[in-house]
Design an enzyme around this catalytic site. Structure first.
Site: not given
Ligand code: PAF
Length: 284
Positions: A32-34, A147, A186-187, A61, A36-37
């Site tokens: 869900a890249l933006h 980030g 992404s949220r 996680q 920032g990524h």
């Molecule tokens: O920051 C994130 O997007 C996640 O916590 C990571 C570091 C990719 C681990 O799943």
């Protein structure tokens, strides 16, 4: 740009690159890249011969299973963006590839994990450490990029890398914000237009708190910021902590630290957003 799903194919490709003497940089993501990524990816591309990005929504996680189900998944669009940013290898493993059997490892990060996100999201950082260590093993990069929006995550990953003796340089990259100040996430795509408008108050309140920090006590800054944000429709602060930027332990006076950070988590409707601000050395 190569898209690779298996760890063995990834290791083979990276092994060949390393044999040629090329440096490898790595950006782990959940997709869900933006923008920032993309800033992380661009920096990774500019500082390494080979840029690897992983896209994997890591189930271990997510302490809230609803959040995991609702997490945006946009693989095709992500790959297009990565290609445009100069990425060389995208690693998109399946859950079976990363967790052929349950990962039962329990990490211990001491007081770094008992505060803020660690306190509100039990097991979250253990899951982050599990997946990031597996990804570090798979990619074995020279440098890895994270980030600063996830300020506590960065501290945990540094600690994990130290404990597991990874020879990987962990590089922190500044928060990327929308034009109005909202931290990119992404949220954010899950916010309704009204929630999106209200969410901007989070970063604005943090900026204001930095402006008036020198004239107020730590507790006053916390109380005023939280009470203001809780008056904004649909916003509910989960925590706002002002802490030492290195140890992440709360401070009660500005003089308790050389560098203070304010970390916040706020529900905007049912979307949970985080942000933070560096106060640096505040001289009241
Ligand atoms: O920051 C994130 O997007 C996640 O916590 C990571 C570091 C990719 C681990 O799943």
């Amino acid at each position: 740009m190569k898209i690779i799903q298996s760890i063995s194919a990834l290791q083979q490709e990276i092994g060949l690159q390393k044999k040629e003497g090329r440096s490898v940089g790595f950006v782990p993501t959940m997709g869900a890249l933006h923008n920032g990524h993309l800033q992380l990816v661009k920096r990774c591309v500019s500082e390494n011969d080979v840029a690897v990005v992983s896209i994997f929504v890591n189930p271990t996680q997510f302490n809230d299973k609803n959040d995991l189900v609702k997490y945006p998944r946009t693989l095709e669009a992500d790959c297009k963006l990565l290609e445009g940013a100069g990425c060389n290898i995208v690693f998109t493993p399946t859950e079976e590839e990363m967790y052929p059997e349950p990962d039962t490892r329990q990490f211990a990060f001491g007081s770094l994990e008992t505060v803020m996100e660690g306190a509100c999201r039990p097991g979250h950082f253990n899951g982050v450490a599990q997946i990031v260590s597996k990804l570090f093993d798979a990619v074995a990069p020279h440098k890895a990029y994270f980030g600063e929006k996830d300020f506590q995550q960065l501290a945990i990953i540094r600690e994990m890398a130290k404990q597991l003796k990874y020879d990987i340089e962990i590089i922190a990259c500044p928060i990327v914000r929308e034009a109005d100040g909202l931290a990119m996430s992404s949220r954010n795509t899950r916010l309704t237009p009204t929630q999106r408008k209200n969410a901007v108050e989070i970063s604005q309140a943090l900026f204001k708190s930095r402006n008036f920090a020198a004239g107020k006590s730590v507790q006053e800054v916390i109380d005023e910021t939280v009470s203001y944000l809780n008056t904004v429709p649909e916003l509910q602060v989960e925590y706002f902590d002002i802490a030492d930027a290195r140890t992440l332990q709360s401070i009660s006076q500005w003089s308790d630290t050389e560098e203070a950070v304010g970390c916040i988590a706020v529900f905007c409707g049912e979307v949970r957003l985080i942000d933070n601000i560096i106060y640096g050395k505040v001289r009241p």
